[in-house]
Design a protein around this motif. Structure first.
Motif, PDB file in Angstrom:
ATOM      1  N   LEU A   1       0.729  -1.155  -0.215  1.00  0.00           N
ATOM      2  CA  LEU A   1       0.015   0.108  -0.125  1.00  0.00           C
ATOM      3  C   LEU A   1       0.915   1.215  -0.036  1.00  0.00           C
ATOM      4  CD1 LEU A   1      -2.748  -1.248   2.223  1.00  0.00           C
ATOM      5  CD2 LEU A   1      -2.968  -0.863   0.094  1.00  0.00           C
ATOM      6  N   LYS A   2       2.075   1.333   0.664  1.00  0.00           N
ATOM      7  CA  LYS A   2       2.925   2.394   0.800  1.00  0.00           C
ATOM      8  C   LYS A   2       3.481   2.395  -0.390  1.00  0.00           C
ATOM      9  CE  LYS A   2       2.517   3.718   5.210  1.00  0.00           C
ATOM     10  NZ  LYS A   2       2.187   4.936   5.374  1.00  0.00           N
ATOM     11  N   ALA A   3       3.823   1.227  -1.365  1.00  0.00           N
ATOM     12  CA  ALA A   3       4.391   1.366  -2.639  1.00  0.00           C
ATOM     13  C   ALA A   3       3.447   2.046  -3.583  1.00  0.00           C
ATOM     14  CB  ALA A   3       5.061   0.297  -2.932  1.00  0.00           C
ATOM     15  N   GLU A   4       2.148   1.548  -3.196  1.00  0.00           N
ATOM     16  CA  GLU A   4       1.231   2.160  -4.488  1.00  0.00           C
ATOM     17  C   GLU A   4       1.164   3.579  -4.425  1.00  0.00           C
ATOM     18  OE1 GLU A   4      -3.169   0.487  -5.203  1.00  0.00           O
ATOM     19  OE2 GLU A   4      -2.041  -0.242  -3.565  1.00  0.00           O
ATOM     20  N   ASP A   5       1.155   4.261  -3.199  1.00  0.00           N
ATOM     21  CA  ASP A   5       1.108   5.687  -2.839  1.00  0.00           C
ATOM     22  C   ASP A   5       2.262   6.191  -3.559  1.00  0.00           C
ATOM     23  OD1 ASP A   5      -1.300   5.480  -1.764  1.00  0.00           O
ATOM     24  OD2 ASP A   5      -0.379   5.646   0.466  1.00  0.00           O
ATOM     25  N   ALA A   6       3.523   5.543  -3.151  1.00  0.00           N
ATOM     26  CA  ALA A   6       4.891   6.471  -3.837  1.00  0.00           C
ATOM     27  C   ALA A   6       4.895   6.367  -5.016  1.00  0.00           C
ATOM     28  CB  ALA A   6       6.048   5.480  -2.875  1.00  0.00           C
ATOM     29  N   MET A   7       4.387   5.150  -5.669  1.00  0.00           N
ATOM     30  CA  MET A   7       4.565   5.239  -7.063  1.00  0.00           C
ATOM     31  C   MET A   7       3.602   5.872  -7.839  1.00  0.00           C
ATOM     32  SD  MET A   7       5.503   1.179  -7.950  1.00  0.00           S
ATOM     33  CE  MET A   7       4.113   0.460  -7.341  1.00  0.00           C
ATOM     34  N   LYS A   8       2.587   6.504  -7.243  1.00  0.00           N
ATOM     35  CA  LYS A   8       1.837   7.742  -8.085  1.00  0.00           C
ATOM     36  C   LYS A   8       2.820   8.834  -8.261  1.00  0.00           C
ATOM     37  CE  LYS A   8      -2.447   6.131  -5.733  1.00  0.00           C
ATOM     38  NZ  LYS A   8      -3.004   6.276  -4.611  1.00  0.00           N
TER      39      LYS A   8
ATOM     40  N   VAL B   1      16.131   3.124  -7.704  1.00  0.00           N
ATOM     41  CA  VAL B   1      15.118   3.732  -7.399  1.00  0.00           C
ATOM     42  C   VAL B   1      14.222   2.880  -6.257  1.00  0.00           C
ATOM     43  CG1 VAL B   1      12.711   4.797  -8.276  1.00  0.00           C
ATOM     44  CG2 VAL B   1      14.952   5.109  -9.592  1.00  0.00           C
ATOM     45  N   VAL B   2      14.380   1.611  -6.667  1.00  0.00           N
ATOM     46  CA  VAL B   2      13.475   0.846  -5.556  1.00  0.00           C
ATOM     47  C   VAL B   2      13.960   1.147  -4.304  1.00  0.00           C
ATOM     48  CG1 VAL B   2      12.959  -1.368  -4.882  1.00  0.00           C
ATOM     49  CG2 VAL B   2      12.907  -0.782  -7.563  1.00  0.00           C
ATOM     50  N   ARG B   3      15.463   0.848  -4.440  1.00  0.00           N
ATOM     51  CA  ARG B   3      16.201   1.041  -2.973  1.00  0.00           C
ATOM     52  C   ARG B   3      15.755   2.386  -2.177  1.00  0.00           C
ATOM     53  NH1 ARG B   3      20.563  -1.646  -5.003  1.00  0.00           N
ATOM     54  NH2 ARG B   3      19.541  -3.663  -4.755  1.00  0.00           N
ATOM     55  N   GLU B   4      15.774   3.606  -2.986  1.00  0.00           N
ATOM     56  CA  GLU B   4      15.532   4.776  -2.216  1.00  0.00           C
ATOM     57  C   GLU B   4      13.894   4.653  -1.993  1.00  0.00           C
ATOM     58  OE1 GLU B   4      16.790   7.969  -2.039  1.00  0.00           O
ATOM     59  OE2 GLU B   4      18.519   6.569  -2.179  1.00  0.00           O
ATOM     60  N   LEU B   5      13.255   3.957  -2.699  1.00  0.00           N
ATOM     61  CA  LEU B   5      11.687   3.981  -2.153  1.00  0.00           C
ATOM     62  C   LEU B   5      11.450   3.183  -0.898  1.00  0.00           C
ATOM     63  CD1 LEU B   5       9.402   2.939  -5.308  1.00  0.00           C
ATOM     64  CD2 LEU B   5       9.481   4.980  -3.904  1.00  0.00           C
ATOM     65  N   ILE B   6      12.327   2.024  -0.853  1.00  0.00           N
ATOM     66  CA  ILE B   6      12.325   1.337   0.500  1.00  0.00           C
ATOM     67  C   ILE B   6      12.713   2.298   1.430  1.00  0.00           C
ATOM     68  CG2 ILE B   6      13.285  -0.569   1.448  1.00  0.00           C
ATOM     69  CD1 ILE B   6      13.442  -2.187  -1.043  1.00  0.00           C
ATOM     70  N   LYS B   7      13.871   3.010   1.311  1.00  0.00           N
ATOM     71  CA  LYS B   7      14.299   3.857   2.256  1.00  0.00           C
ATOM     72  C   LYS B   7      13.364   4.777   2.779  1.00  0.00           C
ATOM     73  CE  LYS B   7      18.526   5.995   2.253  1.00  0.00           C
ATOM     74  NZ  LYS B   7      19.784   6.420   1.618  1.00  0.00           N
ATOM     75  N   LYS B   8      12.460   5.416   1.977  1.00  0.00           N
ATOM     76  CA  LYS B   8      11.581   6.519   2.055  1.00  0.00           C
ATOM     77  C   LYS B   8      10.379   5.901   2.956  1.00  0.00           C
ATOM     78  CE  LYS B   8      12.167   9.731  -1.636  1.00  0.00           C
ATOM     79  NZ  LYS B   8      11.814  10.140  -2.904  1.00  0.00           N
ATOM     80  N   ILE B   9      10.171   4.815   2.515  1.00  0.00           N
ATOM     81  CA  ILE B   9       8.799   4.179   2.897  1.00  0.00           C
ATOM     82  C   ILE B   9       9.336   3.741   4.346  1.00  0.00           C
ATOM     83  CG2 ILE B   9       7.532   2.049   3.168  1.00  0.00           C
ATOM     84  CD1 ILE B   9       7.314   1.920   0.018  1.00  0.00           C
ATOM     85  N   LEU B  10      10.493   3.223   4.875  1.00  0.00           N
ATOM     86  CA  LEU B  10      10.849   2.893   6.250  1.00  0.00           C
ATOM     87  C   LEU B  10      10.902   4.199   7.176  1.00  0.00           C
ATOM     88  CD1 LEU B  10      13.416   0.118   5.621  1.00  0.00           C
ATOM     89  CD2 LEU B  10      11.296  -0.113   6.507  1.00  0.00           C
TER      90      LEU B  10
END
Ligand code: GTP
Ligand code: MG
Length: 309
Positions: free
Chosen positions: A276-283, A294-303
């Motif tokens: 769900l967090k990824a879904e938001d972030a990917m928007k 980019v995926v790693r960056e996203l994981i970091k941001k989500i955490l």
């Protein structure tokens, strides 16, 4: 919060509202109800799965009638792959017809869609089952159609799983049977007056006998033959379901299952959180290509809880 008070009072309207919240906003629901539902299981959960039209709902209708006759409280969660309404609503209607004096405080029926936006098990399911479990029904019945991984996975939330099959489903059933074999604690050959029912029962018994899963196991799934319309074989099935919480071997099995349930719940909850967090972030992302960076960056941001940046 009023809803939590309602849940603690075992108010069915509060339960219905809580499930709606779990459906609409699973992460919020986990946060809001987390403390209330962080409890050992309170309801005995029986799952029924099997091919479409095999008679799961009709069997559930019979089981609910028997349970109500014995003054038990029953919750039913019908999980439909696509529509959250068709299965459960239909079941509720039929139940009202079959049991005219249905005490609404004794029976609670809900339907949910099994799949989330991004596929996989719908995020609301785990919390919804936990909410219903918390209510402490004497019996909690879960129905899913045994087609598709998400649907079969719902059965990992149940204490006792019945796989409902019918004769003459064709050869492709062979493959499905092996998939369903993984979750089955008992089998039901329903529509047992149809030709081929006896053959199916023998086939299943030999499959169970030869399945590595049940070699030296303390639990071998029994096979029941029923006709959910005439009631043939239902007494045996009901007696088995009702008595299993007192069966020594079942209790040993249950101990293992409960551990697996917790793992499954945690795993699904983690998946949901990231999904769900990824879904938001990917928007907010506009990339034309896949990039692990980019995926790693996203994981970091989500955490770090910065995904909305
Ligand atoms: N002859 C016969 N018909 C049955 C039996 N059980 C169910 N049916 C009929 O089979 C049809 C499907 O029954 P359901 O109980 O809706 O089956 P289901 O497995 O819940 O179906 P889905 O939820 O759509 O997967 C209905 O028309 C039932 O009346 C049975 O034992 N014998
Ligand atoms: Mg059904």
């Amino acid at each position: 919060m009023q809803l939590i008070e309602g849940l603690k009072r075992r108010d069915l309207r509060a339960l219905a509202k809580a499930i709606s919240l779990a459906e609409n906003d699973p992460l919020k629901a986990e946060e809001v109800f987390g403390e209330v539902i962080s409890q050992p299981p309170m309801s005995f959960k029986v799952g029924l799965t099997g091919p479409p039209g095999s008679g799961k709902s009709t069997l559930i209708r019979n089981i609910v009638s028997r349970a109500v006759e014995e003054n038990m409280s029953v919750g039913v969660l019908a999980v439909d792959p696509s529509s959250p309404f068709s299965g459960g609503a239909l079941l509720a209607d039929r139940l009202r017809i079959a049991i005219p004096n249905l005490d609404p405080s004794k029976v609670f029926i809900r339907s949910l869609s099994s799949r989330g936006h991004l596929g996989g098990l719908s995020p609301g399911i785990v919390v919804s089952v936990k909410l219903m479990d918390y209510y402490g029904f004497d019996l909690l019945l879960l129905e899913t159609v045994g087609v598709g991984q998400a649907e079969v996975e719902v059965m990992y939330l149940a204490d006792l799983v019945g796989v409902v099959l019918v004769p003459n489903l064709g050869d492709d059933i062979q493959a499905m049977k092996s998939g369903l074999m993984e979750v089955a604690d008992l089998f039901v050959v329903n529509k047992c007056t149809l030709q081929g029912a006896e053959k199916l029962r023998l086939e299943l018994e030999s499959l169970i006998e030869n399945s590595p899963r049940f070699q030296n196991a303390l639990w071998k799934p029994p096979v029941f033959s029923t006709d959910a319309l005439t009631g043939e074989g239902l007494e045996e099935l009901w007696a088995f379901i009702k008595n299993s919480p007192r069966d020594e071997n079942f209790l040993k099995l249950l101990e293992k299952k409960r551990k697996r349930q917790v793992h499954f719940q945690i795993y699904q909850s983690l998946l949901n959180y990231f999904r769900l967090k990824a879904e938001d972030a990917m928007k907010l992302l506009s990339l034309d290509y896949y990039s692990p960076t980019v995926v790693r960056e996203l994981i970091k941001k989500i955490l770090e809880g910065r995904e909305e940046e």
